[in-house]
Design a protein around this motif. Structure first.
Motif, PDB file in Angstrom:
ATOM      1  N   SER A  86      63.046  38.205  24.054  1.00  0.00           N
ATOM      2  CA  SER A  86      61.619  38.489  24.096  1.00  0.00           C
ATOM      3  C   SER A  86      60.944  38.007  22.821  1.00  0.00           C
ATOM      4  N   GLY A 104      59.015  37.880  27.851  1.00  0.00           N
ATOM      5  CA  GLY A 104      60.461  37.976  27.880  1.00  0.00           C
ATOM      6  C   GLY A 104      61.058  37.184  29.029  1.00  0.00           C
ATOM      7  N   TYR A 124      55.578  45.966  28.860  1.00  0.00           N
ATOM      8  CA  TYR A 124      54.710  45.222  27.936  1.00  0.00           C
ATOM      9  C   TYR A 124      53.257  45.687  28.054  1.00  0.00           C
TER      10      TYR A 124
END
Length: 139
Positions: A86, A104, A124
């Motif tokens: 990531s 990622g 995220y």
């Protein structure tokens, strides 16, 4: 290989946002999901725990103060993926604006690519929402 991505536009200078999120051990400063981070191996490995106490171990792969970004790999975590890499970065968009990008790539393990991508996209997005709330407190 599956992928996930989320971004947040921020009306603050990139340097100010990077000051909060740029440290490899700084996740607890802005991400409520990670209440603890311990740095080892000369600053290259972080040992995290989630609210349930599950261990997460990540290794820094690259770090650039100049480009305000770092990349890391998961070594141990309760996620259904392998080969996870990531990148978290702060992209300058002018003197008083920036964009935080979190992306990622990973190989699903026991779930579909879509399920794994949705899982990390949600992580995220939730993380960037928490960052937005934290930045609002500081301005």
């Amino acid at each position: 290989m599956a992928e996930a991505f989320a971004a947040l536009d921020v009306a603050l200078p990139a340097a100010k946002v990077w000051q909060l999120i740029g440290g490899f051990g700084s996740l607890p400063d802005w991400l409520p999901y990670i209440p603890k981070s311990e740095i080892t191996d000369g600053g290259r490995v972080r040992h995290l725990s989630n609210p349930d106490g599950d261990p997460i171990v990540e290794r820094m792969l690259s770090f650039s103060e100049a480009s305000r970004s770092y990349s890391y790999a998961i070594m141990k975590a309760p996620f259904p993926v392998t080969d996870y890499v990531s990148t978290l970065s702060v992209v300058e968009k002018g003197a008083t604006a920036c964009r935080v990008e979190w992306s990622g790539r990973f190989v699903p393990a026991g779930v579909t690519e879509q399920e794994a991508s949705r899982l990390f996209a949600k992580i995220y997005e939730d993380g960037l929402d928490a960052l937005k709330a934290q930045l609002a407190k500081k301005t």
